[in-house]
Design a protein around this motif. Structure first.
Motif, PDB file in Angstrom:
ATOM      1  N   TYR A 383       0.844  -1.195   0.000  1.00 43.54           N
ATOM      2  CA  TYR A 383       0.000   0.000   0.000  1.00 43.54           C
ATOM      3  C   TYR A 383       0.881   1.247   0.000  1.00 43.54           C
ATOM      4  O   TYR A 383       1.781   1.378   0.837  1.00 43.54           O
ATOM      5  CB  TYR A 383      -0.902   0.024   1.236  1.00 43.54           C
ATOM      6  CG  TYR A 383      -1.758  -1.221   1.387  1.00 43.54           C
ATOM      7  CD1 TYR A 383      -3.027  -1.288   0.825  1.00 43.54           C
ATOM      8  CD2 TYR A 383      -1.271  -2.335   2.072  1.00 43.54           C
ATOM      9  CE1 TYR A 383      -3.801  -2.434   0.948  1.00 43.54           C
ATOM     10  CE2 TYR A 383      -2.038  -3.486   2.198  1.00 43.54           C
ATOM     11  CZ  TYR A 383      -3.302  -3.528   1.635  1.00 43.54           C
ATOM     12  OH  TYR A 383      -4.063  -4.670   1.754  1.00 43.54           O
ATOM     13  N   ALA A 384       0.605   2.159  -0.928  1.00 35.72           N
ATOM     14  CA  ALA A 384       1.287   3.455  -0.970  1.00 35.72           C
ATOM     15  C   ALA A 384       0.278   4.522  -0.563  1.00 35.72           C
ATOM     16  O   ALA A 384      -0.793   4.633  -1.174  1.00 35.72           O
ATOM     17  CB  ALA A 384       1.823   3.737  -2.370  1.00 35.72           C
ATOM     18  N   VAL A 385       0.628   5.315   0.455  1.00 37.75           N
ATOM     19  CA  VAL A 385      -0.342   6.196   1.095  1.00 37.75           C
ATOM     20  C   VAL A 385       0.129   7.650   1.035  1.00 37.75           C
ATOM     21  O   VAL A 385       1.295   7.955   1.311  1.00 37.75           O
ATOM     22  CB  VAL A 385      -0.551   5.782   2.570  1.00 37.75           C
ATOM     23  CG1 VAL A 385      -1.632   6.636   3.222  1.00 37.75           C
ATOM     24  CG2 VAL A 385      -0.914   4.300   2.661  1.00 37.75           C
ATOM     25  N   TYR A 386      -0.798   8.542   0.680  1.00 34.84           N
ATOM     26  CA  TYR A 386      -0.519   9.979   0.692  1.00 34.84           C
ATOM     27  C   TYR A 386      -0.496  10.522   2.120  1.00 34.84           C
ATOM     28  O   TYR A 386      -1.319  10.133   2.962  1.00 34.84           O
ATOM     29  CB  TYR A 386      -1.602  10.747  -0.058  1.00 34.84           C
ATOM     30  CG  TYR A 386      -1.585  10.656  -1.561  1.00 34.84           C
ATOM     31  CD1 TYR A 386      -0.527  11.161  -2.302  1.00 34.84           C
ATOM     32  CD2 TYR A 386      -2.672  10.104  -2.251  1.00 34.84           C
ATOM     33  CE1 TYR A 386      -0.541  11.117  -3.693  1.00 34.84           C
ATOM     34  CE2 TYR A 386      -2.696  10.059  -3.637  1.00 34.84           C
ATOM     35  CZ  TYR A 386      -1.626  10.562  -4.357  1.00 34.84           C
ATOM     36  OH  TYR A 386      -1.648  10.523  -5.725  1.00 34.84           O
ATOM     37  N   THR A 387       0.436  11.457   2.388  1.00 32.51           N
ATOM     38  CA  THR A 387       0.462  12.219   3.635  1.00 32.51           C
ATOM     39  C   THR A 387       0.875  13.653   3.300  1.00 32.51           C
ATOM     40  O   THR A 387       1.037  14.003   2.129  1.00 32.51           O
ATOM     41  CB  THR A 387       1.472  11.638   4.647  1.00 32.51           C
ATOM     42  OG1 THR A 387       2.803  11.818   4.127  1.00 32.51           O
ATOM     43  CG2 THR A 387       1.215  10.165   4.931  1.00 32.51           C
ATOM     44  N   ASN A 388       1.080  14.465   4.329  1.00 29.44           N
ATOM     45  CA  ASN A 388       1.590  15.827   4.135  1.00 29.44           C
ATOM     46  C   ASN A 388       3.097  15.912   4.351  1.00 29.44           C
ATOM     47  O   ASN A 388       3.647  17.004   4.553  1.00 29.44           O
ATOM     48  CB  ASN A 388       0.883  16.810   5.062  1.00 29.44           C
ATOM     49  CG  ASN A 388      -0.567  17.031   4.687  1.00 29.44           C
ATOM     50  OD1 ASN A 388      -1.468  16.808   5.493  1.00 29.44           O
ATOM     51  ND2 ASN A 388      -0.810  17.465   3.458  1.00 29.44           N
ATOM     52  N   ASN A 389       3.772  14.781   4.292  1.00 31.89           N
ATOM     53  CA  ASN A 389       5.229  14.765   4.340  1.00 31.89           C
ATOM     54  C   ASN A 389       5.788  15.047   2.943  1.00 31.89           C
ATOM     55  O   ASN A 389       5.048  15.013   1.953  1.00 31.89           O
ATOM     56  CB  ASN A 389       5.717  13.409   4.840  1.00 31.89           C
ATOM     57  CG  ASN A 389       5.398  13.193   6.306  1.00 31.89           C
ATOM     58  OD1 ASN A 389       5.466  14.120   7.112  1.00 31.89           O
ATOM     59  ND2 ASN A 389       5.037  11.968   6.665  1.00 31.89           N
ATOM     60  N   PRO A 390       7.089  15.328   2.829  1.00 33.39           N
ATOM     61  CA  PRO A 390       7.671  15.511   1.498  1.00 33.39           C
ATOM     62  C   PRO A 390       7.383  14.307   0.610  1.00 33.39           C
ATOM     63  O   PRO A 390       7.323  13.170   1.096  1.00 33.39           O
ATOM     64  CB  PRO A 390       9.171  15.643   1.787  1.00 33.39           C
ATOM     65  CG  PRO A 390       9.240  16.166   3.177  1.00 33.39           C
ATOM     66  CD  PRO A 390       8.084  15.534   3.897  1.00 33.39           C
ATOM     67  N   PRO A 391       7.200  14.527  -0.685  1.00 37.56           N
ATOM     68  CA  PRO A 391       6.953  13.401  -1.589  1.00 37.56           C
ATOM     69  C   PRO A 391       8.120  12.420  -1.567  1.00 37.56           C
ATOM     70  O   PRO A 391       9.267  12.790  -1.313  1.00 37.56           O
ATOM     71  CB  PRO A 391       6.834  14.066  -2.965  1.00 37.56           C
ATOM     72  CG  PRO A 391       6.582  15.504  -2.689  1.00 37.56           C
ATOM     73  CD  PRO A 391       7.233  15.813  -1.386  1.00 37.56           C
ATOM     74  N   CYS A 392       7.801  11.173  -1.845  1.00 38.26           N
ATOM     75  CA  CYS A 392       8.829  10.151  -2.013  1.00 38.26           C
ATOM     76  C   CYS A 392       8.675   9.553  -3.406  1.00 38.26           C
ATOM     77  O   CYS A 392       7.560   9.411  -3.909  1.00 38.26           O
ATOM     78  CB  CYS A 392       8.700   9.069  -0.947  1.00 38.26           C
ATOM     79  SG  CYS A 392       9.076   9.659   0.719  1.00 38.26           S
ATOM     80  N   GLY A 393       9.797   9.214  -4.011  1.00 36.20           N
ATOM     81  CA  GLY A 393       9.735   8.726  -5.383  1.00 36.20           C
ATOM     82  C   GLY A 393      10.874   7.782  -5.692  1.00 36.20           C
ATOM     83  O   GLY A 393      11.249   6.937  -4.886  1.00 36.20           O
ATOM     84  N   ALA A 394      11.446   7.954  -6.880  1.00 34.71           N
ATOM     85  CA  ALA A 394      12.536   7.080  -7.310  1.00 34.71           C
ATOM     86  C   ALA A 394      13.786   7.354  -6.485  1.00 34.71           C
ATOM     87  O   ALA A 394      14.129   8.504  -6.221  1.00 34.71           O
ATOM     88  CB  ALA A 394      12.831   7.307  -8.789  1.00 34.71           C
TER      89      ALA A 394
END
Length: 732
Positions: A383-394
């Motif tokens: 599960y990948a979940v949105y939050t108000n933390n900095p985005p995470c990616g590659a």
């Protein structure tokens, strides 16, 4: 001294940070320079073949070492404006009003733009278009790096002063910083489609029934932190308007992806936007998303003047995506002989404010959760979940370093239950040709994980405080996605121009492509120029990601070079003036959970085994890394990639963590990131396994990612032997 020891050089370099090389090659270069000063060796280079397998020096060495290489922030044009960005004062606010009147009135300010000034599509994104170039009045920000307004002025100081004059009226809202909280019923919805970005599920066989039959079953929870890429060059872009369109100079992992998004933002056809890559000072996945390119382009388009936007280090740390922090609950069951029969995994991670590449990262974490092992029964949910933390990616490894840490910990503990060594546990379960991966793909004859295990067996067994871990990593996008390498060879004025849109981000791609040409055509390398990453000149060869360029673009170059070879036949290029030779390689794959009985989810995989040895004081003394690399293209570049990746893996294992407090980064300086320094680097021994080669690109496999994947698991295993404590969270 003209006789510096390795330890003396490390000490002298202790205040310098290198993210790419792992310091080893720097130390060796300094020792070579000392030998030159002692007149023991000559600076004259030896004549060597430029085919595959040769230790060829990269063409960009001289401009980089002498300081003449042009990075974007080195560029300057007459009448150039400087840009600055106003960002959200808190991670989550409701923007009521943005007043730019005082900033516009400041002499020397030529533009102040907000969301209403965007002529095209405001929401962009690498895969999911959920990231606003500018947050508008009446909307919420989703993290501290969100942009509210852009300023262009005649000096950087004036631009910054203008940003300070912009007034924001807003309501501060409580940020959602925990993925579990984010998915709770009643939590504020951060995106229109909800707070769950993606779900990945892989299932094969009857898990419950199989676990009940196992002799040993263990369940553990593993966690890994958010980590910063720490590339040395902060993001920079110079946008230059022209009569018919716009040119953007930048440092990116894909000029064609950038062009598509910038054209969309400006409401222009793609052929009116040109993206040119300059030298790129490192990326590791952190320069796949737009960061400065679109903002600079918008300002240049409005002002009709060149605009440069370069982030400060603090801004860079704030804005670009990070490595996903991950929580994994893993259950494994084996029989009395140690054969793993079943695995269950629940993987959840915080993808932050925006999607970036969170969906594919989740897929790779799940598909690689079984490691390079044959496990017949699986049930894996992610599960990948949105939050108000900095985005995470590659980020180098693309989710696999995290899940690798978990499965390697499980193997150590199951070996203890069975009463065999961790090496033996891995040997009994390692993939062999004909076995199936978690995706259902049957692995081929180039599956050499067993060979990497055998290569380290003696060293592992003779040292008391050793840890061991294995890894698998795909090459290419795979999972049914369009994935094509392209190249065009042009004969111009007696020279051969190799054109490809592949981005060289410091990994040495250009020299590998040159070697591909020389392996295929009997040609003087001095007559060959490699032209990379310019949408106005080079065909789209996909992003520099997923360890794919040496294979995909390398094969495209090989195919084009074969056509050239038929015409060239040892003659002269002058006879072929104006000829054009095209090469294209499509890696055909099947999507996850394909109904096919024998799906192909990736065209190639690399394998590795790392052994970490501690000394009596509990410090990392040595790392032995055996890698299945396919055909070796350039041993010098290969060594540098692996050594740098190993040191990055040590940092991930032991001390790197990008700390947040209520969505606010607590680290704002490069030196506080916990990066390994020269004095901490242990001895590194590399072992190459070169067998069972594939057909494409002469059998070359990418190693950019797998270099850092097994290290953390091996470090954790070494400390378990050292003090008997099993550690389930990184950094250790």
């Amino acid at each position: 001294t003209l006789y510096p020891s390795g330890e003396e050089i490390k000490k002298a370099l202790r205040f310098n940070i290198c993210r790419c090389t792992g310091y080893k090659k720097i130390i060796e270069a300094i020792q070579l320079a000392a030998a030159v000063f002692r007149e023991e060796i000559s600076l004259e280079s030896e004549t060597v073949s430029w085919g595959l397998g040769e230790r060829v020096v990269r063409e960009d060495v001289t401009p980089k070492v002498t300081g003449v290489a042009e990075y974007v922030d080195d560029l300057y044009l007459p009448d150039m404006l400087y840009a600055k960005v106003l960002r959200s004062p808190r991670p989550r606010i409701y923007v009521k009003r943005i007043d730019t009147s005082r900033a516009r009135a400041l002499p020397g300010v030529e533009a102040v733009l907000t969301a209403e000034n965007i002529p095209g599509h405001r929401f962009q994104g690498y895969i999911v278009q959920d990231w606003p170039a500018l947050v508008a009045e009446g909307e919420e920000t989703r993290y501290l790096g969100d942009a509210l307004a852009l300023v262009a002025a005649v000096t950087p100081e004036l631009a910054l002063q203008a940003v300070d004059l912009i007034e924001i009226e807003y309501e501060e809202l409580e940020p959602i910083t925990d993925p579990v909280q984010s998915l709770k019923e009643g939590s504020p919805q951060l995106h229109p489609a909800g707070n769950l970005l993606s779900h990945t599920h892989l299932k094969r066989g009857n898990l419950k029934e199989t676990l009940e039959k196992c002799s040993h079953v263990i369940t553990n929870r593993y966690t890994t932190p958010m980590v910063e890429h720490a590339f040395l060059e902060p993001e920079s872009a110079l946008a230059v308007p022209g009569r018919e369109g716009l040119t953007v100079f930048t440092g990116t992992q894909s000029v064609h992806h950038d062009r598509k998004q910038i054209a969309s933002l400006l409401g222009l056809p793609e052929d009116r936007v040109r993206i040119i890559n300059k030298y790129v000072g490192g990326a590791f996945g952190g320069k796949e998303d737009l960061s400065v390119q679109h903002h600079g382009a918008l300002l240049a388009w409005v002002t009709k003047k060149p605009v440069k936007l370069t982030l400060t280090r603090e801004e860079s740390l704030l804005v670009h995506p990070k490595r996903h922090p991950m929580e994994m609950v893993i259950t494994t069951g084996c029989n009395s002989d140690g054969k793993i029969l079943a695995l269950q995994a629940e993987i959840a991670f915080d993808t932050g404010a925006y999607a970036s590449l969170g969906g594919p990262v989740l897929e790779r974490a799940c598909t690689h959760a079984t490691g390079p092992y044959s496990i017949p029964i699986i049930d894996i949910n992610g599960y990948a979940v949105y939050t108000n933390n900095p985005p995470c990616g590659a980020f180098r490894g693309f989710g696999v370093p995290q899940s690798s840490f978990a499965i390697e910990g499980q193997l150590d503990l199951m070996a203890e239950k069975v009463g065999i060594s961790p090496w033996e546990m891995r040997y009994r379960n390692a993939l062999r040709p004909g076995d199936r991966l978690a995706t259902g793909q049957v692995v081929g004859e180039d599956t050499n994980v067993v060979d990497t295990l055998l290569a380290v067996k003696e060293e592992y067994e003779k040292n008391p405080y050793t840890g061991i871990a294995c890894a698998i990593k795909n090459a290419g996008l795979g999972v049914g996605l369009a994935d094509t390498g392209r190249a065009v060879l042009l004969v111009e004025k007696g020279r051969l121009k190799v054109h490809t849109g592949a981005a060289c981000i410091g990994q040495g791609l250009a020299v590998v492509l040159l070697q591909m040409v020389c392996e295929t055509v009997d040609i003087d390398p001095e007559l060959v120029d490699v032209v990379l990453a310019d949408t106005g000149l080079t065909p789209d060869s996909g992003a520099t990601t997923a360890s794919r360029q040496s294979l995909f673009t390398g094969e495209a170059v090989r195919r084009a070079a074969e056509k050239l070879a038929r015409d060239y036949r040892g003659g002269s290029l002058e006879e072929l003036e104006g000829r054009r030779y095209e090469g294209e390689y499509l890696g055909k794959t099947d999507p996850l959970n394909s109904p096919k009985s024998d799906p192909v989810t990736h065209v190639a995989y690399g394998f590795a085994t790392h052994v970490v040895i501690l000394d009596e004081k509990g410090l990392v003394q040595k790392v032995i890394a055996a890698h299945d690399v396919g055909k070796i293209a350039n041993p010098l570049g290969l060594e540098g990639q692996l050594e740098g990746g190993i040191v990055m893996g040590l940092g991930f294992a032991l001390q790197e963590e990008f700390l947040l407090e209520e969505g606010v980064p607590q680290i704002r300086h490069f030196g506080k990131l916990g990066l390994f320094k020269s004095t901490q680097v242990p001895q590194i021994e590399l072992i190459f396994v070169e067998k069972g080669l594939g057909q494409e690109a002469y059998g070359v496999k990418g190693v950019g990612e797998i270099a850092c994947i097994p290290t953390a698991g091996a470090v954790a295993g070494a400390y378990y032997k050292y003090d008997g404590r099993r550690r389930f969270s990184l950094p250790l």
